[in-house]
Design an enzyme around this catalytic site. Structure first.
Site, PDB file in Angstrom:
ATOM      1  N   HIS A  80      -2.572  10.933 -11.033  1.00 32.19           N
ATOM      2  CA  HIS A  80      -1.257  10.447 -11.262  1.00 32.19           C
ATOM      3  C   HIS A  80      -0.872   9.813 -12.636  1.00 32.19           C
ATOM      4  O   HIS A  80      -1.895   9.051 -12.963  1.00 32.19           O
ATOM      5  CB  HIS A  80      -0.530   9.488 -10.101  1.00 32.19           C
ATOM      6  CG  HIS A  80      -0.504  10.317  -8.795  1.00 32.19           C
ATOM      7  ND1 HIS A  80      -1.061   9.939  -7.794  1.00 32.19           N
ATOM      8  CD2 HIS A  80       0.277  11.457  -8.534  1.00 32.19           C
ATOM      9  CE1 HIS A  80      -0.648  10.724  -6.521  1.00 32.19           C
ATOM     10  NE2 HIS A  80      -0.024  11.655  -7.261  1.00 32.19           N
ATOM     11  N   ASP A 134       7.454  13.279  -0.435  1.00 37.79           N
ATOM     12  CA  ASP A 134       6.251  13.054  -1.259  1.00 37.79           C
ATOM     13  C   ASP A 134       5.241  12.395  -0.328  1.00 37.79           C
ATOM     14  O   ASP A 134       5.305  11.983   0.714  1.00 37.79           O
ATOM     15  CB  ASP A 134       6.569  12.503  -2.552  1.00 37.79           C
ATOM     16  CG  ASP A 134       5.375  13.043  -3.713  1.00 37.79           C
ATOM     17  OD1 ASP A 134       4.707  13.764  -3.381  1.00 37.79           O
ATOM     18  OD2 ASP A 134       5.501  12.400  -4.720  1.00 37.79           O
ATOM     19  N   HIS A 135       3.998  12.051  -1.036  1.00 37.74           N
ATOM     20  CA  HIS A 135       2.906  11.527  -0.398  1.00 37.74           C
ATOM     21  C   HIS A 135       3.424  10.723   0.799  1.00 37.74           C
ATOM     22  O   HIS A 135       3.863   9.700   0.795  1.00 37.74           O
ATOM     23  CB  HIS A 135       1.978  10.814  -1.359  1.00 37.74           C
ATOM     24  CG  HIS A 135       1.258  11.477  -2.526  1.00 37.74           C
ATOM     25  ND1 HIS A 135       0.320  12.127  -2.275  1.00 37.74           N
ATOM     26  CD2 HIS A 135       1.814  11.954  -3.669  1.00 37.74           C
ATOM     27  CE1 HIS A 135      -0.054  12.635  -3.411  1.00 37.74           C
ATOM     28  NE2 HIS A 135       1.061  12.833  -4.103  1.00 37.74           N
ATOM     29  N   HIS A 156      -0.822  18.592  -8.239  1.00 32.48           N
ATOM     30  CA  HIS A 156      -0.337  17.005  -8.226  1.00 32.48           C
ATOM     31  C   HIS A 156      -0.736  16.386  -9.368  1.00 32.48           C
ATOM     32  O   HIS A 156      -1.670  16.838  -9.967  1.00 32.48           O
ATOM     33  CB  HIS A 156      -0.904  16.384  -6.789  1.00 32.48           C
ATOM     34  CG  HIS A 156      -0.182  16.718  -5.857  1.00 32.48           C
ATOM     35  ND1 HIS A 156       0.024  15.429  -4.881  1.00 32.48           N
ATOM     36  CD2 HIS A 156       0.325  17.622  -5.306  1.00 32.48           C
ATOM     37  CE1 HIS A 156       0.769  15.936  -3.597  1.00 32.48           C
ATOM     38  NE2 HIS A 156       0.854  17.253  -3.997  1.00 32.48           N
ATOM     39  N   GLU A 191       0.015   5.416  -7.494  1.00 41.46           N
ATOM     40  CA  GLU A 191       1.590   5.841  -7.359  1.00 41.46           C
ATOM     41  C   GLU A 191       2.125   5.459  -6.126  1.00 41.46           C
ATOM     42  O   GLU A 191       1.353   5.592  -5.186  1.00 41.46           O
ATOM     43  CB  GLU A 191       1.824   7.145  -7.426  1.00 41.46           C
ATOM     44  CG  GLU A 191       3.203   7.851  -7.291  1.00 41.46           C
ATOM     45  CD  GLU A 191       3.291   9.306  -7.343  1.00 41.46           C
ATOM     46  OE1 GLU A 191       3.901   9.838  -8.540  1.00 41.46           O
ATOM     47  OE2 GLU A 191       2.814  10.154  -6.529  1.00 41.46           O
ATOM     48  N   ASN A 218       4.105  19.004  -9.219  1.00 44.65           N
ATOM     49  CA  ASN A 218       4.635  17.520  -9.087  1.00 44.65           C
ATOM     50  C   ASN A 218       4.896  17.132 -10.656  1.00 44.65           C
ATOM     51  O   ASN A 218       3.967  16.954 -11.441  1.00 44.65           O
ATOM     52  CB  ASN A 218       4.023  16.491  -8.144  1.00 44.65           C
ATOM     53  CG  ASN A 218       4.068  16.937  -6.888  1.00 44.65           C
ATOM     54  OD1 ASN A 218       4.776  17.842  -6.670  1.00 44.65           O
ATOM     55  ND2 ASN A 218       3.674  15.950  -6.144  1.00 44.65           N
TER      56      ASN A 218
END
Length: 360
Positions: A227, A110-111, A266, A183, A288
């Site tokens: 998020h 992920d990110h 996202h 996040e 996600n």
């Protein structure tokens, strides 16, 4: 016909052209695959179990913080060493266990913001070492998220990583425009609202740069995503913008396809089914899910502890008698399993929401 008909590897971690063909199949059949942030073997099996029971593909991903947790919070993360080791350990574990569930799995990270690039570099080192032995990378794909940087720097650095991934046919996901909220230590709660909406011209610029390298990439375009989960009405999603991105790029490249872009959603937790449907209809192939699943995992454990409280206050002695042992109640395999059950149920709900159920 199902998705496995377009895959050379029907079960376990898939890579290269199998990932590409899975995403093409998803676009054609109008479903998206949930990407589940996993932090332990327990969250891995909860996700795999849900996908198996739903006859669906799944994406399992580790974040930098999740990878560090996989290694153990007691390990120093200087130079991202724990996050690298944890991600590699998670990858080997998932590769070992996924075939037992009989479903295709995309193994993703992920990110990765600019400050975390040493983490990505370490994982790519592991990919290349694995590739030398097995002719495929350890991970199916990685995400590089330089959305906090200038557009020019974002695209230039992302292209550099695409060039490194290209010999392995490794998928790369990138983000342009910012996902709000917070996040894993990346805090975008105070960004200007306009930054939450990507422009079609920017998407096309990304497409032009990366398509000059290879075709194994997807774009996380911002359309108001945040998020976390917030009170209804506080987040203004506009997934209809994604169709405009597709149309703009289609016109620019003269594509015969209405969906020349592989797009990513996202901040999926808390979104409505209508928002998911609009996004998937516009070419989103990956959504996600994290916050909803963290809470779902908690609820099973929370309810078990509350319901069995009187059996958990001591090793011996409970309402059935002062000499009665409580081992069968406090055994971690019992209460952790309750968390797996509730998380798995929420993953199944996501698979259904994204129309991924019974797609194999």
């Amino acid at each position: 016909m199902g998705a496995t008909d377009v895959l050379t590897r029907k079960a376990g971690v898939i890579v290269g052209d199998d990932v590409l063909n899975l995403f093409k199949y998803a676009q054609k059949h109008k479903f998206a695959i949930p990407a589940i942030n996993v932090t332990s073997s327990s969250t891995v099996v909860a996700s795999l179990e849900a996908a198996r029971d739903s006859k669906a593909p799944i994406i399992l991903q580790v974040s930098q913080g999740g990878a560090q947790f996989f290694a153990g919070k007691g390990v120093s993360n200087e130079g991202q060493k724990a996050s690298i080791a944890g991600a590699v350990a998670a990858a080997h574990y998932i590769r070992s266990i996924a075939p037992s569930y009989g479903i295709p799995v995309v193994l993703h990270t992920d990110h990765c913001a600019k400050k975390l690039l040493p983490w990505l570099d370490g994982m790519l080192d592991a990919d290349e070492a694995y590739f030398k032995l097995h002719k495929e990378p350890l991970f199916s794909s990685h995400m590089i998220d330089l959305s906090e940087e200038s557009k020019e720097e974002n695209i230039a650095i992302t292209k550099k990583y695409a060039q490194r991934a290209a010999p392995m046919k490794q998928w790369l996901e990138m983000e342009i425009g910012i996902t709000g909220g917070e996040e894993d230590g990346v805090d975008n709660t105070d960004v200007d609202n306009s930054a939450l909406y990507t422009q079609p011209e920017d998407i096309y610029e990304v497409y032009t740069a990366l398509s000059s390298v290879y075709q194994y990439f997807s774009i996380a375009a911002a359309f108001g995503n945040v998020h976390g989960v917030y009170k209804p009405g506080n987040v203004k999603l506009h997934p209809e913008l994604l169709a405009k991105h597709q149309a703009y790029t289609k016109e620019k490249i003269g594509s015969s396809s209405d969906k020349p872009l592989f797009l990513v959603f996202h901040g999926g937790s808390g979104s409505t089914k209508e928002e998911f449907s609009t996004a998937i209809g516009s070419g989103v192939v990956k959504v996600n899910l994290d916050t909803d699943l963290q809470y779902a995992y908690l609820t099973g454990i929370r309810d078990y502890v509350l319901n069995k409280k009187d059996y958990l206050l001591a090793q011996v002695g409970n309402p059935d008698g002062s000499d009665k042992p409580n081992k069968k109640y406090f055994d971690p395999r019992v209460w952790i399993r309750e968390g797996e059950k509730t998380m798995s149920a929420r993953v199944k709900e996501g698979l259904a929401d994204f129309n991924a159920t019974n797609q194999l």
